[in-house]
Design a protein around this motif. Structure first.
Motif, PDB file in Angstrom:
ATOM      1  N   ARG A 331     -10.690 -11.972  -6.632  1.00  0.00           N
ATOM      2  CA  ARG A 331      -9.324 -12.190  -7.202  1.00  0.00           C
ATOM      3  C   ARG A 331      -8.070 -12.037  -6.076  1.00  0.00           C
ATOM      4  O   ARG A 331      -8.047 -11.190  -5.315  1.00  0.00           O
ATOM      5  N   PRO A 332      -7.523 -13.239  -5.901  1.00  0.00           N
ATOM      6  CA  PRO A 332      -6.195 -12.946  -4.712  1.00  0.00           C
ATOM      7  C   PRO A 332      -4.980 -12.166  -5.364  1.00  0.00           C
ATOM      8  O   PRO A 332      -4.693 -12.197  -6.383  1.00  0.00           O
ATOM      9  N   LEU A 333      -4.758 -11.184  -4.297  1.00  0.00           N
ATOM     10  CA  LEU A 333      -3.608 -10.251  -4.625  1.00  0.00           C
ATOM     11  C   LEU A 333      -2.706 -10.251  -3.294  1.00  0.00           C
ATOM     12  O   LEU A 333      -3.070 -10.214  -2.383  1.00  0.00           O
ATOM     13  N   HIS A 334      -1.353 -10.399  -3.483  1.00  0.00           N
ATOM     14  CA  HIS A 334      -0.371 -10.197  -2.414  1.00  0.00           C
ATOM     15  C   HIS A 334      -0.553  -9.108  -1.656  1.00  0.00           C
ATOM     16  O   HIS A 334      -0.868  -7.954  -1.931  1.00  0.00           O
ATOM     17  N   TYR A 335      -0.659  -9.448  -0.260  1.00  0.00           N
ATOM     18  CA  TYR A 335      -0.790  -8.269   0.696  1.00  0.00           C
ATOM     19  C   TYR A 335       0.072  -6.954   0.265  1.00  0.00           C
ATOM     20  O   TYR A 335      -0.550  -5.863   0.315  1.00  0.00           O
ATOM     21  N   TYR A 336       1.136  -7.162  -0.134  1.00  0.00           N
ATOM     22  CA  TYR A 336       2.171  -6.020  -0.392  1.00  0.00           C
ATOM     23  C   TYR A 336       1.823  -5.283  -1.498  1.00  0.00           C
ATOM     24  O   TYR A 336       1.962  -4.156  -1.823  1.00  0.00           O
ATOM     25  N   MET A 337       1.420  -6.055  -2.590  1.00  0.00           N
ATOM     26  CA  MET A 337       1.002  -5.359  -3.792  1.00  0.00           C
ATOM     27  C   MET A 337      -0.277  -4.762  -3.797  1.00  0.00           C
ATOM     28  O   MET A 337      -0.507  -3.556  -4.205  1.00  0.00           O
ATOM     29  N   ALA A 338      -1.120  -5.137  -3.091  1.00  0.00           N
ATOM     30  CA  ALA A 338      -2.320  -4.382  -2.644  1.00  0.00           C
ATOM     31  C   ALA A 338      -2.268  -3.290  -1.903  1.00  0.00           C
ATOM     32  O   ALA A 338      -2.867  -2.135  -2.288  1.00  0.00           O
ATOM     33  N   THR A 339      -1.340  -3.090  -0.973  1.00  0.00           N
ATOM     34  CA  THR A 339      -1.078  -1.800  -0.270  1.00  0.00           C
ATOM     35  C   THR A 339       0.109  -0.914  -0.646  1.00  0.00           C
ATOM     36  O   THR A 339       0.113   0.202  -0.313  1.00  0.00           O
ATOM     37  N   GLN A 340       1.036  -1.518  -1.503  1.00  0.00           N
ATOM     38  CA  GLN A 340       2.057  -0.602  -1.915  1.00  0.00           C
ATOM     39  C   GLN A 340       2.124  -0.285  -3.513  1.00  0.00           C
ATOM     40  O   GLN A 340       3.093   0.447  -3.728  1.00  0.00           O
ATOM     41  N   ALA A 341       1.567  -1.266  -4.419  1.00  0.00           N
ATOM     42  CA  ALA A 341       2.091  -1.046  -5.786  1.00  0.00           C
ATOM     43  C   ALA A 341       1.518   0.271  -6.199  1.00  0.00           C
ATOM     44  O   ALA A 341       2.398   0.896  -6.974  1.00  0.00           O
ATOM     45  N   TYR A 342       0.356   0.929  -5.744  1.00  0.00           N
ATOM     46  CA  TYR A 342       0.108   2.208  -6.437  1.00  0.00           C
ATOM     47  C   TYR A 342       0.963   3.523  -5.778  1.00  0.00           C
ATOM     48  O   TYR A 342       0.684   4.612  -6.105  1.00  0.00           O
ATOM     49  N   THR A 343       1.413   3.144  -4.538  1.00  0.00           N
ATOM     50  CA  THR A 343       2.175   4.252  -3.748  1.00  0.00           C
ATOM     51  C   THR A 343       3.440   4.404  -3.818  1.00  0.00           C
ATOM     52  O   THR A 343       4.121   5.574  -4.090  1.00  0.00           O
ATOM     53  N   THR A 344       4.322   3.339  -4.068  1.00  0.00           N
ATOM     54  CA  THR A 344       5.861   3.162  -4.128  1.00  0.00           C
ATOM     55  C   THR A 344       6.303   4.093  -5.445  1.00  0.00           C
ATOM     56  O   THR A 344       7.348   4.671  -5.328  1.00  0.00           O
ATOM     57  N   PRO A 345       5.759   3.892  -6.636  1.00  0.00           N
ATOM     58  CA  PRO A 345       6.357   4.606  -7.741  1.00  0.00           C
ATOM     59  C   PRO A 345       6.473   6.084  -7.556  1.00  0.00           C
ATOM     60  O   PRO A 345       7.117   6.838  -8.208  1.00  0.00           O
ATOM     61  N   PHE A 346       5.447   6.793  -6.522  1.00  0.00           N
ATOM     62  CA  PHE A 346       5.554   8.044  -6.564  1.00  0.00           C
ATOM     63  C   PHE A 346       6.674   8.733  -5.524  1.00  0.00           C
ATOM     64  O   PHE A 346       6.934   9.753  -5.251  1.00  0.00           O
ATOM     65  N   SER A 347       7.005   7.803  -4.781  1.00  0.00           N
ATOM     66  CA  SER A 347       7.846   7.879  -3.698  1.00  0.00           C
ATOM     67  C   SER A 347       9.449   7.748  -4.546  1.00  0.00           C
ATOM     68  O   SER A 347      10.103   8.634  -4.247  1.00  0.00           O
ATOM     69  N   PHE A 348       9.406   6.921  -5.409  1.00  0.00           N
ATOM     70  CA  PHE A 348      10.425   6.591  -6.230  1.00  0.00           C
ATOM     71  C   PHE A 348      10.795   7.942  -7.071  1.00  0.00           C
ATOM     72  O   PHE A 348      11.965   8.379  -7.404  1.00  0.00           O
ATOM     73  N   THR A 349       9.646   8.512  -7.515  1.00  0.00           N
ATOM     74  CA  THR A 349       9.930   9.703  -8.545  1.00  0.00           C
ATOM     75  C   THR A 349      10.004  11.003  -7.591  1.00  0.00           C
ATOM     76  O   THR A 349      10.111  12.103  -8.146  1.00  0.00           O
TER      77      THR A 349
END
Length: 402
Positions: A331-349
């Motif tokens: 399945r295609p997934l945008h490069y930045y979603m694949a690499t940042q979607a799981y990390t950025t929430p915990f930078s935000f918190t």
């Protein structure tokens, strides 16, 4: 020591002063061996720049070691150094650690001084005043613990750090409670990663550790957008709203599937900044309330293991734009979603996060997880990590190819 940040405008730059964490490790007796490679101004999730070129993954040179601190992780895997330091705003410590099979630690925001980290030379003032952290990468959690004790401190030239409280006690003497998930927010995760997480959690449960499948109840799209708001308003503080509006129009098609980056390039205002800060307060509270029931939360680092070198379609200033997606189980997934979607929430918190390896894929690629803890309980999180580390798959690092 020459400090280029992979940016041609800094190709011969030698700073007058050490960064604060360098002051701290030198004072503790560390010997600085050198600088490691990164993406241009630490603004990509792969490691390539026009000054020193591309860094390959030691497990498979056709693949990336991740970024932006890919050189840090590669130096560890190949035995060049026992300890390295990177910075993490969107996962720049966590992603290379996962792709290379080493350990990385993003501390709670504000407990390690960030002063002295190189910025865009066009900026007279470092605009990154939130979210970003400096932290260690190593080949063991014990080395991360040693490094944190040294760098979680103020100096005579910079004292604005939050003192870490002592650990709450012996982790072995009580029931440890772990929350976990194999994906969240509808972002697909490679089956090899999902299988590795399930197998790891099964080992924990068999060992008598309390495990529960649970996820923080965020509107993740809103979290991503507000993360982008804070990054864009701080990192681009000198950019006019006219230029931001043009940038948003130019990149709209490329970023339509990347909510965090839509806000990085768009127009801003004081009200928008305040709203993002207000939303951050709410998300921090939500995360801390979720963590009241648990000692740690396990989730993926990224949607894929280390992928083949992936060239950008074009550049917008120093920012790499990717039109070609990464593939996740076909399945295609945008490069930045694949690499940042799981990390950025915990930078935000502002949460502390341990990235640790748990397995090798069938192709022999490392698979890592994020172990998220409570704010300012960094020492407790690393203690939990030491206990969890007993149940990971063991493997040897590949020899350095000559």
């Amino acid at each position: 020591m020459r400090t280029t940040s992979g940016y041609e405008g800094l190709k011969e730059f030698v700073p007058d002063n050490d960064a604060e964490i360098v002051r701290l490790v030198k004072a503790a007796g560390a010997v600085v061996l050198g600088k490691t490679n990164l993406s241009v101004l630490a603004m990509d999730m792969q490691t390539d720049n026009p000054v020193f070129g591309r860094t390959d993954n030691p497990w498979d040179p056709s693949r990336t070691p991740g970024g932006s601190s890919g050189g840090c992780a590669t130096a560890l895997v190949t035995g060049m150094s026992p300890l390295s330091f990177g910075n993490d705003l969107a996962g720049s410590i966590r992603l290379p650690s996962s792709f290379c099979g080493v350990y990385g630690f993003k501390p709670t925001y504000g407990v390690v001084p960030l002063r002295g980290v190189q910025m865009d030379p066009a900026d007279q003032v470092n605009g990154i005043r939130a979210l970003a952290c400096s932290g260690p990468l190593a080949r063991s959690i014990e080395d991360l613990e040693l490094a944190l004790e040294v760098i979680a401190s103020g100096t005579e030239s910079f004292s604005r750090v939050v003192p870490l409280p002592p650990a709450t006690g012996n982790i072995e003497g009580r029931k440890v409670r772990i929350a976990w998930c194999e994906s969240f927010a509808g972002v697909p995760v490679d089956g090899r990663i999902r299988s590795a997480i399930r197998n790891f959690v099964a080992k924990l449960e068999q060992a008598g550790i309390s495990v529960e499948q649970a996820t923080p109840q965020f509107d993740f799209r809103e979290v991503w957008r507000n993360w982008g708001s804070l990054v864009g308003m701080q990192g681009n503080y000198r950019t006019s709203n006219l230029a931001r509006w043009i940038g948003a129009k130019v990149t709209a098609a490329a970023l339509k599937e990347v909510p965090m980056h839509q806000e990085i390039v768009g127009p801003t205002s004081v009200e928008k900044y305040m709203r993002a800060c207000e939303r951050q307060d709410a998300c921090i509270t939500g995360m801390e309330n979720f963590m009241r029931r648990f000692d740690a939360f396990i989730c993926p680092v990224s949607a894929t293991p280390a992928f083949e070198h992936h060239a950008p379609s074009r550049r917008f200033g120093n920012f790499s734009v990717y039109d070609r997606p990464l593939m996740v189980d076909g399945r295609p997934l945008h490069y930045y979603m694949a690499t940042q979607a799981y990390t950025t929430p915990f930078s935000f918190t502002e949460s502390p996060v341990l990235a640790m390896p748990v397995a090798l894929s069938g192709e022999g690629l490392p698979i890592g997880i994020q172990v998220v803890g409570k704010r300012y309980r960094d020492r407790d999180l690393l203690a939990v990590g030491r206990m969890l580390d007993r149940y990971r798959e063991r493997f040897d690092y590949p020899a350095l190819a000559v």
